[in-house]
Motif scaffolding. Structure first.
Motif, PDB file in Angstrom:
ATOM      1  N   UNK A   5       0.633  -1.213   0.053  1.00  0.00           N
ATOM      2  CA  UNK A   5      -0.093  -0.100  -0.210  1.00  0.00           C
ATOM      3  C   UNK A   5       1.023   1.374  -0.054  1.00  0.00           C
ATOM      4  N   UNK A   6       1.851   1.128   0.730  1.00  0.00           N
ATOM      5  CA  UNK A   6       3.001   2.359   0.699  1.00  0.00           C
ATOM      6  C   UNK A   6       3.604   2.719  -0.754  1.00  0.00           C
ATOM      7  N   UNK A   7       4.014   1.456  -1.381  1.00  0.00           N
ATOM      8  CA  UNK A   7       4.460   1.770  -2.551  1.00  0.00           C
ATOM      9  C   UNK A   7       3.676   1.942  -3.528  1.00  0.00           C
ATOM     10  N   UNK A   8       2.370   1.480  -3.554  1.00  0.00           N
ATOM     11  CA  UNK A   8       1.193   2.267  -4.440  1.00  0.00           C
ATOM     12  C   UNK A   8       1.302   3.812  -4.344  1.00  0.00           C
ATOM     13  N   UNK A   9       0.928   4.163  -3.063  1.00  0.00           N
ATOM     14  CA  UNK A   9       0.932   5.622  -2.768  1.00  0.00           C
ATOM     15  C   UNK A   9       2.146   6.377  -3.251  1.00  0.00           C
ATOM     16  N   UNK A  10       3.251   5.897  -3.079  1.00  0.00           N
ATOM     17  CA  UNK A  10       4.526   6.548  -3.655  1.00  0.00           C
ATOM     18  C   UNK A  10       4.525   6.480  -4.944  1.00  0.00           C
ATOM     19  N   UNK A  11       4.082   5.536  -5.581  1.00  0.00           N
ATOM     20  CA  UNK A  11       4.037   5.138  -7.238  1.00  0.00           C
ATOM     21  C   UNK A  11       3.104   6.429  -7.768  1.00  0.00           C
ATOM     22  N   UNK A  12       1.870   6.695  -6.978  1.00  0.00           N
ATOM     23  CA  UNK A  12       1.044   7.635  -7.282  1.00  0.00           C
ATOM     24  C   UNK A  12       1.419   8.886  -7.569  1.00  0.00           C
ATOM     25  N   UNK A  13       1.974   9.274  -6.062  1.00  0.00           N
ATOM     26  CA  UNK A  13       2.729  10.510  -5.953  1.00  0.00           C
ATOM     27  C   UNK A  13       3.718  11.069  -7.043  1.00  0.00           C
ATOM     28  N   UNK A  14       4.632   9.993  -7.426  1.00  0.00           N
ATOM     29  CA  UNK A  14       5.365  10.174  -8.343  1.00  0.00           C
ATOM     30  C   UNK A  14       4.999  10.362  -9.751  1.00  0.00           C
ATOM     31  N   UNK A  15       3.910   9.534 -10.115  1.00  0.00           N
ATOM     32  CA  UNK A  15       3.277  10.060 -11.421  1.00  0.00           C
ATOM     33  C   UNK A  15       2.639  11.181 -11.597  1.00  0.00           C
ATOM     34  N   UNK A  16       2.033  11.730 -10.376  1.00  0.00           N
ATOM     35  CA  UNK A  16       1.481  13.032 -10.266  1.00  0.00           C
ATOM     36  C   UNK A  16       2.406  14.004 -10.411  1.00  0.00           C
ATOM     37  N   UNK A  17       3.588  13.784  -9.746  1.00  0.00           N
ATOM     38  CA  UNK A  17       4.727  15.073  -9.726  1.00  0.00           C
ATOM     39  C   UNK A  17       5.094  15.023 -11.014  1.00  0.00           C
ATOM     40  N   UNK A  18       5.494  14.146 -11.689  1.00  0.00           N
ATOM     41  CA  UNK A  18       6.242  14.306 -12.953  1.00  0.00           C
ATOM     42  C   UNK A  18       5.157  14.671 -14.040  1.00  0.00           C
ATOM     43  N   UNK A  19       3.884  14.341 -14.041  1.00  0.00           N
ATOM     44  CA  UNK A  19       2.954  14.928 -14.881  1.00  0.00           C
ATOM     45  C   UNK A  19       2.709  16.348 -14.747  1.00  0.00           C
ATOM     46  N   UNK A  20       2.556  16.748 -13.420  1.00  0.00           N
ATOM     47  CA  UNK A  20       2.464  18.251 -13.121  1.00  0.00           C
ATOM     48  C   UNK A  20       3.838  18.967 -13.586  1.00  0.00           C
ATOM     49  N   UNK A  21       4.910  18.236 -13.280  1.00  0.00           N
ATOM     50  CA  UNK A  21       6.121  19.119 -14.140  1.00  0.00           C
ATOM     51  C   UNK A  21       5.936  19.461 -15.441  1.00  0.00           C
ATOM     52  N   UNK A  22       5.616  18.341 -16.221  1.00  0.00           N
ATOM     53  CA  UNK A  22       5.528  18.232 -17.866  1.00  0.00           C
ATOM     54  C   UNK A  22       4.350  19.218 -18.112  1.00  0.00           C
ATOM     55  N   UNK A  23       3.417  19.388 -17.341  1.00  0.00           N
ATOM     56  CA  UNK A  23       2.536  20.478 -18.103  1.00  0.00           C
ATOM     57  C   UNK A  23       2.639  21.851 -17.284  1.00  0.00           C
ATOM     58  N   UNK A  24       3.697  22.097 -16.549  1.00  0.00           N
ATOM     59  CA  UNK A  24       4.148  23.210 -15.904  1.00  0.00           C
ATOM     60  C   UNK A  24       3.048  23.546 -14.574  1.00  0.00           C
ATOM     61  N   UNK A  25       2.609  22.657 -13.853  1.00  0.00           N
ATOM     62  CA  UNK A  25       1.835  22.930 -12.629  1.00  0.00           C
ATOM     63  C   UNK A  25       2.781  22.694 -11.573  1.00  0.00           C
ATOM     64  N   UNK A  26       3.501  23.785 -10.965  1.00  0.00           N
ATOM     65  CA  UNK A  26       4.317  23.432 -10.109  1.00  0.00           C
ATOM     66  C   UNK A  26       4.007  23.729  -8.678  1.00  0.00           C
ATOM     67  N   UNK A  27       2.668  24.286  -8.568  1.00  0.00           N
ATOM     68  CA  UNK A  27       2.137  24.149  -7.187  1.00  0.00           C
ATOM     69  C   UNK A  27       1.812  22.465  -6.730  1.00  0.00           C
ATOM     70  N   UNK A  28       1.133  21.865  -7.778  1.00  0.00           N
ATOM     71  CA  UNK A  28       0.773  20.532  -7.596  1.00  0.00           C
ATOM     72  C   UNK A  28       2.198  19.669  -7.596  1.00  0.00           C
ATOM     73  N   UNK A  29       2.978  19.825  -8.400  1.00  0.00           N
ATOM     74  CA  UNK A  29       4.202  19.264  -8.286  1.00  0.00           C
ATOM     75  C   UNK A  29       5.019  19.246  -7.100  1.00  0.00           C
ATOM     76  N   UNK A  30       4.865  20.739  -6.412  1.00  0.00           N
ATOM     77  CA  UNK A  30       5.592  20.826  -5.121  1.00  0.00           C
ATOM     78  C   UNK A  30       4.917  19.954  -3.875  1.00  0.00           C
ATOM     79  N   UNK A  31       3.557  19.977  -4.025  1.00  0.00           N
ATOM     80  CA  UNK A  31       2.498  19.275  -3.215  1.00  0.00           C
ATOM     81  C   UNK A  31       3.217  17.723  -3.304  1.00  0.00           C
ATOM     82  N   UNK A  32       3.254  17.276  -4.346  1.00  0.00           N
ATOM     83  CA  UNK A  32       3.595  15.792  -4.462  1.00  0.00           C
ATOM     84  C   UNK A  32       5.051  15.515  -3.995  1.00  0.00           C
TER      85      UNK A  32
END
Length: 297
Positions: A190-217
């Motif tokens: 369950x921890x690994x799943x949460x970490x993977x989801x955070x990483x996916x959200x962070x990198x997608x946010x970086x790609x679209x320039x949403x640094x507020x979301x990237x920073x939270x992740x």
């Protein structure tokens, strides 16, 4: 004194950016410069006291990398003298070893006329380093998101991230091997799943320039920060203050012991000064992403 054949400039890097463990790296505007001159034997001359303890002969990491790349292609690199200057703190989470490997790859490519493509350099660097985040960013610049396992390498390159960066560097260095020794061998599913989801959200946010979301992740890592945070005096106070002054997020830089703070583009000087005044144990660097990776000057 003989003029150098060429000079290479390589940027520092920060890796992981939180949950992007061993897969996300960013090049930063601190640099190592290596001048290459023909010689009878391999030698490395470092400017400054910080790098004085490093080996300076054929066992030096830059030289070993040149020779290992040459061997891969059935060639032999003639000896050269390397003069190195660097403003990258040694052993403090800013990719100093990856920078040396990246320099060695570019030196070998240039001396031997290999004409390696960027992805080939990144593959060699990842194999030599053992992981792909720092060395790929050092070679390509910007942000790199990588998948590297059992010889397979995939890269997404984000060349111009629109953020500023502050790096807080403590006085004490820490070896990567020591820092990796703090990590658990396993995580609950369950921890690994949460970490993977955070990483996916962070990198997608970086790609679209949403640094507020990237920073939270960036602050939702479960892979390494919970196990390394004890190395950092006042880390939770620093994080709270970063939020107070408008930073996007804060995380451990690479294996540590530095801290990386993502801030709005153009505010890095102001944020660095505030953090240095509030937390004088750390030295603060106001930086920008380096758009270019290792290159001949």
């Amino acid at each position: 004194m003989e003029e150098p054949l060429f000079t290479i400039v390589v940027p520092a890097t920060t890796a992981n950016l939180g949950p992007g463990y061993d897969s996300v790296g960013m090049a930063l505007s601190l640099y190592m410069t290596v001048s290459v001159t023909p010689a009878d034997t391999w030698s490395v001359q470092y400017e400054g006291d910080e790098y004085a303890k490093l080996t300076t002969g054929s066992d030096n990491l830059i030289v070993r990398t040149v020779q290992e790349v040459a061997e891969r292609f059935g060639k032999e690199a003639a000896p050269h003298s390397l003069k190195v200057s660097s403003d990258i703190p040694l052993g403090k989470g800013l990719g100093s070893s990856a920078t040396a490997i990246a320099a060695g790859i570019v030196i070998a490519d240039t001396l031997l006329g290999l004409d390696l493509q960027p992805v080939e350099k990144a593959r060699i660097g990842s194999e030599l380093e053992g992981h792909s985040d720092n060395v790929t960013a050092a070679l390509l610049g910007g942000i790199t998101v990588t998948y590297f396992t059992q010889g397979e390498l995939e890269i997404i390159h984000l060349p111009s991230p629109a953020i500023g960066a502050v790096v807080l560097v403590p006085p004490k260095a820490l070896g990567t091997e020591e820092s990796r020794g703090l990590l658990p061998k396993e995580l609950p599913h369950s921890e690994a799943v949460a970490g993977s989801a955070a990483s996916s959200m962070m990198t997608t946010a970086m790609a679209i320039g949403d640094w507020e979301l990237a920073g939270r992740m960036m602050e939702k890592d479960v892979f390494h920060e919970p196990y390394r945070k004890k190395l950092f005096p006042e880390i939770e106070g620093i994080r709270a203050y970063c939020h107070e002054i408008g930073a996007y997020g804060m995380t451990i830089s690479g294996a540590g012991p530095s801290l990386f703070v993502a801030v709005k583009e153009g505010t890095e000087e102001e944020v660095a000064e505030k953090l240095k005044r509030k937390f004088p144990y750390y030295d603060g660097f106001a930086l920008q992403p380096a758009e270019s990776g290792a290159k001949i000057q």
